[in-house]
Design a protein around this motif. Structure first.
Motif, PDB file in Angstrom:
ATOM      1  N   ARG A 160      -1.913  15.822   1.833  1.00  0.00           N
ATOM      2  CA  ARG A 160      -1.418  16.482   0.512  1.00  0.00           C
ATOM      3  C   ARG A 160      -1.971  17.977   0.131  1.00  0.00           C
ATOM      4  O   ARG A 160      -1.067  18.792  -0.144  1.00  0.00           O
ATOM      5  CB  ARG A 160      -1.793  15.480  -0.626  1.00  0.00           C
ATOM      6  N   ALA A 161      -3.193  18.116   0.685  1.00  0.00           N
ATOM      7  CA  ALA A 161      -3.786  19.350   0.519  1.00  0.00           C
ATOM      8  C   ALA A 161      -3.198  20.270   1.494  1.00  0.00           C
ATOM      9  O   ALA A 161      -2.970  21.358   1.103  1.00  0.00           O
ATOM     10  CB  ALA A 161      -5.451  19.185   0.838  1.00  0.00           C
ATOM     11  N   ASN A 162      -3.218  20.101   2.842  1.00  0.00           N
ATOM     12  CA  ASN A 162      -2.373  20.707   3.896  1.00  0.00           C
ATOM     13  C   ASN A 162      -0.812  21.238   3.436  1.00  0.00           C
ATOM     14  O   ASN A 162      -0.601  22.259   3.618  1.00  0.00           O
ATOM     15  CB  ASN A 162      -2.350  19.942   5.100  1.00  0.00           C
ATOM     16  N   VAL A 163      -0.063  20.214   2.775  1.00  0.00           N
ATOM     17  CA  VAL A 163       1.263  20.553   2.500  1.00  0.00           C
ATOM     18  C   VAL A 163       1.433  21.690   1.178  1.00  0.00           C
ATOM     19  O   VAL A 163       1.695  22.412   1.103  1.00  0.00           O
ATOM     20  CB  VAL A 163       1.930  19.222   1.964  1.00  0.00           C
ATOM     21  N   ASN A 164       0.475  21.306   0.328  1.00  0.00           N
ATOM     22  CA  ASN A 164       0.213  22.168  -0.750  1.00  0.00           C
ATOM     23  C   ASN A 164      -0.110  23.501  -0.330  1.00  0.00           C
ATOM     24  O   ASN A 164       0.477  24.776  -0.849  1.00  0.00           O
ATOM     25  CB  ASN A 164      -0.776  21.730  -1.788  1.00  0.00           C
ATOM     26  N   GLU A 165      -1.276  23.921   0.567  1.00  0.00           N
ATOM     27  CA  GLU A 165      -1.563  24.942   0.980  1.00  0.00           C
ATOM     28  C   GLU A 165      -0.546  25.656   1.796  1.00  0.00           C
ATOM     29  O   GLU A 165      -0.214  26.876   1.652  1.00  0.00           O
ATOM     30  CB  GLU A 165      -2.927  25.076   1.861  1.00  0.00           C
ATOM     31  N   PHE A 166       0.068  24.656   2.434  1.00  0.00           N
ATOM     32  CA  PHE A 166       1.308  25.347   3.505  1.00  0.00           C
ATOM     33  C   PHE A 166       2.563  26.050   2.510  1.00  0.00           C
ATOM     34  O   PHE A 166       2.998  27.015   2.937  1.00  0.00           O
ATOM     35  CB  PHE A 166       1.877  24.131   4.448  1.00  0.00           C
ATOM     36  N   GLU A 167       2.878  25.230   1.532  1.00  0.00           N
ATOM     37  CA  GLU A 167       3.983  25.718   0.640  1.00  0.00           C
ATOM     38  C   GLU A 167       3.460  26.877  -0.095  1.00  0.00           C
ATOM     39  O   GLU A 167       4.208  27.965   0.033  1.00  0.00           O
ATOM     40  CB  GLU A 167       3.997  24.654  -0.361  1.00  0.00           C
ATOM     41  N   GLU A 221       0.949  -0.996   0.044  1.00  0.00           N
ATOM     42  CA  GLU A 221       0.086  -0.036  -0.030  1.00  0.00           C
ATOM     43  C   GLU A 221       0.843   1.179   0.081  1.00  0.00           C
ATOM     44  O   GLU A 221       1.807   1.415   0.824  1.00  0.00           O
ATOM     45  CB  GLU A 221      -0.969   0.073   1.282  1.00  0.00           C
ATOM     46  N   GLU A 222       0.707   2.189  -0.949  1.00  0.00           N
ATOM     47  CA  GLU A 222       1.350   3.477  -0.827  1.00  0.00           C
ATOM     48  C   GLU A 222       0.628   4.372  -0.012  1.00  0.00           C
ATOM     49  O   GLU A 222      -0.104   5.464   0.072  1.00  0.00           O
ATOM     50  CB  GLU A 222       1.156   4.025  -2.201  1.00  0.00           C
ATOM     51  N   ALA A 223       1.078   3.907   1.462  1.00  0.00           N
ATOM     52  CA  ALA A 223       0.458   4.605   2.580  1.00  0.00           C
ATOM     53  C   ALA A 223       1.222   6.000   3.141  1.00  0.00           C
ATOM     54  O   ALA A 223       1.038   6.603   3.802  1.00  0.00           O
ATOM     55  CB  ALA A 223       0.507   3.388   4.026  1.00  0.00           C
ATOM     56  N   PHE A 224       2.451   6.068   2.433  1.00  0.00           N
ATOM     57  CA  PHE A 224       3.302   7.173   2.928  1.00  0.00           C
ATOM     58  C   PHE A 224       3.651   8.105   1.990  1.00  0.00           C
ATOM     59  O   PHE A 224       3.653   7.964   0.839  1.00  0.00           O
ATOM     60  CB  PHE A 224       4.522   6.616   3.440  1.00  0.00           C
ATOM     61  N   LEU A 225       4.218   9.249   2.150  1.00  0.00           N
ATOM     62  CA  LEU A 225       4.625  10.383   1.510  1.00  0.00           C
ATOM     63  C   LEU A 225       6.262  10.499   1.981  1.00  0.00           C
ATOM     64  O   LEU A 225       6.215  10.874   3.307  1.00  0.00           O
ATOM     65  CB  LEU A 225       3.878  11.838   1.567  1.00  0.00           C
ATOM     66  N   LEU A 226       7.200  10.665   0.979  1.00  0.00           N
ATOM     67  CA  LEU A 226       8.542  10.974   1.427  1.00  0.00           C
ATOM     68  C   LEU A 226       8.474  12.478   0.951  1.00  0.00           C
ATOM     69  O   LEU A 226       8.333  12.764  -0.219  1.00  0.00           O
ATOM     70  CB  LEU A 226       9.488  10.285   0.556  1.00  0.00           C
ATOM     71  N   ALA A 284      15.256  19.283   4.148  1.00  0.00           N
ATOM     72  CA  ALA A 284      14.753  18.540   5.190  1.00  0.00           C
ATOM     73  C   ALA A 284      14.038  17.296   4.655  1.00  0.00           C
ATOM     74  O   ALA A 284      13.683  17.501   3.582  1.00  0.00           O
ATOM     75  CB  ALA A 284      13.757  19.395   6.158  1.00  0.00           C
ATOM     76  N   TYR A 285      13.798  16.164   5.358  1.00  0.00           N
ATOM     77  CA  TYR A 285      13.170  15.205   4.855  1.00  0.00           C
ATOM     78  C   TYR A 285      12.255  14.689   5.846  1.00  0.00           C
ATOM     79  O   TYR A 285      12.421  14.573   7.033  1.00  0.00           O
ATOM     80  CB  TYR A 285      14.110  14.066   4.616  1.00  0.00           C
ATOM     81  N   LEU A 286      11.003  14.563   5.674  1.00  0.00           N
ATOM     82  CA  LEU A 286       9.754  13.884   6.196  1.00  0.00           C
ATOM     83  C   LEU A 286       9.083  12.818   5.944  1.00  0.00           C
ATOM     84  O   LEU A 286       9.131  12.722   4.665  1.00  0.00           O
ATOM     85  CB  LEU A 286       8.668  15.128   6.838  1.00  0.00           C
ATOM     86  N   LEU A 287       8.484  11.969   6.750  1.00  0.00           N
ATOM     87  CA  LEU A 287       7.868  10.871   6.322  1.00  0.00           C
ATOM     88  C   LEU A 287       6.478  11.207   7.000  1.00  0.00           C
ATOM     89  O   LEU A 287       6.082  11.530   8.095  1.00  0.00           O
ATOM     90  CB  LEU A 287       8.414   9.659   7.094  1.00  0.00           C
ATOM     91  N   LEU A 288       5.482  11.474   5.833  1.00  0.00           N
ATOM     92  CA  LEU A 288       4.190  11.778   6.072  1.00  0.00           C
ATOM     93  C   LEU A 288       3.244  10.880   5.612  1.00  0.00           C
ATOM     94  O   LEU A 288       3.569   9.913   4.796  1.00  0.00           O
ATOM     95  CB  LEU A 288       3.968  13.145   5.437  1.00  0.00           C
TER      96      LEU A 288
END
Length: 778
Positions: A312-319, A235-240, A301-305
């Motif tokens: 994904r929506a929160n990361v895009n909005e944050f950026e 399962e692609e459960a993660f985001l690098l 920085a590298y994060l495991l999300l």
């Protein structure tokens, strides 16, 4: 952070707490001993306790717990975090499966094709910040060592509340106590991943899976993660997720004010804090902890999300909002690229092997960042940038040159705040983040926050009474409490506050030395340094942490304890100040002779620390104290590029802009500089002119002219030989002086017959001349 998220993070961090207990006095299975110990110290939360008691399949299979218990997630996350860290190794006939006194092996044993068996002989670093080097000799750990660890953790946890405000403090406690003990003591496995790195990644994986299963409406964890756990690995459960800030060097070095050294240090420190603050803002927005942060340093920085629509929506909005803030406050000077790629547990565990699965994730996210940095702004951004007018602001900030927001003494808001805080940055141990600007001077940060510096007494009072308190970063020390983000390893060494003091402390010529250096091929080592059989997220995290502690903390120790000395200078410390030292980049200013000695010490220390698996290239420029700092940075950067351009890299380039021809530089391998330029040729010059002081700089300048022009006209060789003959001692001179002359003249003539020796001799002559130049007036 809701209750379930808090429980999964705490449970992940505590799931192996029984291991140090087992290695101390408790002979039971570590799942049971850890469970009992947590209850003993007052933890009553059933979900936390279940994760500790049932994180192994044998116990989980018989456990009478709900199907949605977090114990199933931690069981699965534990397996993913271990990954190939527990790969079976060949055993000798006399080997035993487990050794409770097994020390932690060095992560560098298998980096970049290395094959060694070095270990760490300590379990708890000393407060003196001595550099902990891996050792070839194996020293078994004592039971009492584990007893100290258990007692340390017990004492700190007594004053901790189990709320999300304390999660990062718990991470601090675990890092301080579990970083030098192995996760596994099986003699059939490589024991190079610490227990801290393992439990941290377990907590990160667990918190991602909790969010992922919630969005997918998976509630039967027993079925999905225990019975069918191997299927779930796909399962692609993660985001690098990766973050990279652009414009760091221009922001730091483009200053024109007096007190440049103070401003340099303050600006570099500000960017470091900004990066940590941005990471914590994003993690807070996602309701995650710093357990999900794999690496931060040098503006990266590298994060495991979790791979969820919400994330994904929160990361895009944050950026988007972050770059709008950077645009509004710094125009085009700073920009943050944030990218992410979906990945599965199998990919994180490099399955299938042999196909570059793990490194492929990093390559993909790197490509995304490159694309974003190449196309920073959309049409709306460009219209806003082009539409900005100077308005009434006719004067420029005397520090950075901007012409808006001048608040005091022709300084903009940010430069004025940094200059005001500059002394506190050097002297105080805590960076405090507030959500409202206090009456005292503070520096703006993204998200409507402000940064100030305080001592421990001031911080303790603020944590109790200030409603606008957000979080704290401790500098080079551990501190627990409400909203303590992390301690920051910080290169904060200083022997002076002004360029004039550093130049004045130099031997001979009153000149500054500027050192710029970074690790060779670090990106390749980070992504592909471990072979296909050993690559894992835990190893990546462990390697990253080692880099951070060396370049952010141990660099202070290297400066405080000079080993290699140029000339006869005797000092217990280096005349230097660290401008910046991050994950792969070093910028230090000091007395010119101390910078050469320090560069050699830094290379020697890194070589020993990394067992020769990491190389460093450097440039050292030599400047008058009034020379513009931006020009110093640029020219020294070019010297560093000269070192990087060599096939092997692993070099240092020296440059003397006053006497040498324009563009002429000297690039050497580290051993060549240390042993042949300084150890052989400079030493000969020093020994000769110490005994025969009537000859010196003027004669060497003449020799230098002949040497440098010997290939243009052969008569220069004759003149060189004649000059050597003229200084021959008289017949009635002492035998010692005659013998010294014979050695000197023979070697000096021999060296100019060989191109490499000639180049080394020219550099040695310059070093000697500068060491023996009379100090001019300021």
């Amino acid at each position: 952070m809701d209750k379930r998220k808090l429980e999964i993070v705490v449970g992940g961090l505590f799931h192996d707490i029984g291991k140090p207990l087992y290695r101390y006095l408790d002979q039971r299975n570590h799942s049971l001993s850890g469970y009992d110990w947590l209850k003993e110290i007052g933890i009553e939360d059933e979900e936390i306790l279940r994760q500790v008691r049932y994180h192994h399949a044998a116990y989980l299979k018989k456990a009478e717990i709900p199907d949605d218990s977090l114990a199933y997630i931690t069981y699965w996350a534990d397996n993913v975090a271990a990954g190939v860290d527990r790969r079976e190794e060949a055993l000798s006939e006399n080997s035993t499966p487990y050794a409770r006194d097994l020390p932690l092996s060095s992560i560098f044993n298998i980096l970049n094709g290395n094959h060694q068996n070095y270990v760490y002989s300590t379990v708890l670093p000393s407060d003196e910040r001595e550099i902990i080097y891996p050792e070839e000799k194996i020293n078994a750990l004592e039971e009492s060592d584990y007893g100290k660890i258990i007692e340390n953790i017990r004492n700190v946890l007594k004053g901790m509340e189990w709320k999300d405000e304390y999660i990062n403090s718990l991470l601090e406690v675990m890092e301080a106590n579990l970083s030098y003990i192995p996760s596994s003591t099986s003699t059939t496995q490589i024991a190079d991943v610490s227990l801290y790195d393992h439990v941290k990644i377990t907590a990160a994986v667990g918190s991602c899976i909790l969010d992922y299963t919630k969005e997918k409406q998976i509630t039967d964890f027993r079925k999905a993660l225990f019975k069918e756990g191997k299927v779930f690995y796909d399962e692609e459960a993660f985001l690098l997720c990766s973050m990279d800030i652009s414009g760091i060097q221009n922001f730091i070095y483009t200053i024109t004010a007096s007190r440049a050294l103070k401003n340099l240090r303050a600006r570099s420190f500000y960017l470091e804090i900004m990066m940590e603050h941005i990471v914590d803002q994003l993690l807070s927005k996602l309701e995650l902890s710093r357990a999900n942060l794999i690496y931060t340093g040098g503006g990266h920085a590298y994060l495991l999300l979790p791979n969820t629509k919400t994330c994904r929506a929160n990361v895009n909005e944050f950026e988007k909002h972050l770059n709008e803030w950077l645009r509004d406050n710094f125009d085009t000077a700073l920009y943050m690229a944030i990218g992410y790629v979906p990945c599965s547990a199998n990919q994180l565990m490099n399955e299938p092997k042999g196909e570059g699965t793990y490194r492929g994730i990093f390559h993909k996210v790197s490509s995304i960042l490159s694309e974003k940095k190449a196309h920073r702004y959309n049409g709306d951004d460009i219209r806003i940038l082009n539409g900005q007018t100077q308005g009434e602001h006719e004067r420029e900030c005397k520090v950075c040159g901007r012409s808006d927001r001048l608040v005091n003494d022709d300084r903009c808001e940010i430069c004025y705040g940094l200059e005001t805080l500059a002394n506190d940055i050097m002297e105080k141990d805590f960076v405090v983040i507030l959500s409202q600007k206090p009456e005292i001077s503070a520096v703006i940060l993204p998200g409507g926050c402000y940064m100030i510096m305080e001592d421990e007494k001031q911080l303790t009072n603020r944590m109790k009474n200030d409603p606008y308190y957000v979080r704290t970063y401790g500098k080079n020390r551990m501190f627990t409490g409400v909203h303590i983000a992390t301690k920051l390893w910080t290169g904060d060494y200083k022997s002076a506050k002004e360029f004039s003091e550093l130049a004045g402390a130099a031997t001979g010529a009153r000149r500054l030395g500027v050192l710029r250096a970074d690790v060779d091929n670090l990106g390749q080592a980070f992504v592909a340094g471990f072979d296909e059989d050993h690559v894992s997220l835990s190893r990546t995290a462990a390697f990253s942490r080692k880099l951070s502690v060396f370049f952010k903390l141990y660099i202070n120790t290297v400066l405080r304890n000079p080993q290699f000395v140029l000339g006869d200078k005797q000092s217990e410390y280096r005349n230097a100040l660290i401008v910046y030292s991050g994950g792969d980049d070093v910028f230090v200013v000091g007395s010119w002779d101390d910078m050469i000695g320090f560069a050699i010490d830094l290379n020697d220390s890194l070589k020993r620390f990394s067992q020769g698996t990491l190389k460093i290239s450097a440039g050292i420029g030599m400047f008058h104290e009034k020379y513009p700092i931006s020009a110093m940075a640029y020219e020294t950067g070019r010297l560093e590029e000269c070192s990087k351009s060599k096939d092997e890299k692993n070099s240092i380039t020296l440059f003397y802009p006053e006497e040498q021809r324009m563009g002429e530089s000297s690039t050497y391998g580290w051993d060549e500089l240390k042993e042949q330029v300084i150890g052989e040729k400079l030493t000969l010059l020093q020994n000769y002119f110490k005994k025969i002081p009537e000859k010196g700089n003027s004669m060497l300048y003449k020799m230098l002219g002949f040497i440098r022009n010997k290939d243009k006209d052969r008569i220069n060789l004759a003149r060189y030989a004649y000059l050597l003959a003229r200084i021959e001692p008289e017949k009635d001179d002492t035998p010692e002086r005659k013998e010294l002359y014979q050695e000197f003249s023979q070697k000096m003539y021999k060296w100019i017959q060989n191109e490499e020796d000639t180049k080394q001799l020219i550099t040695a002559i310059y070093l000697f001349v500068y060491l023996n130049r009379k100090k001019e007036e300021k």
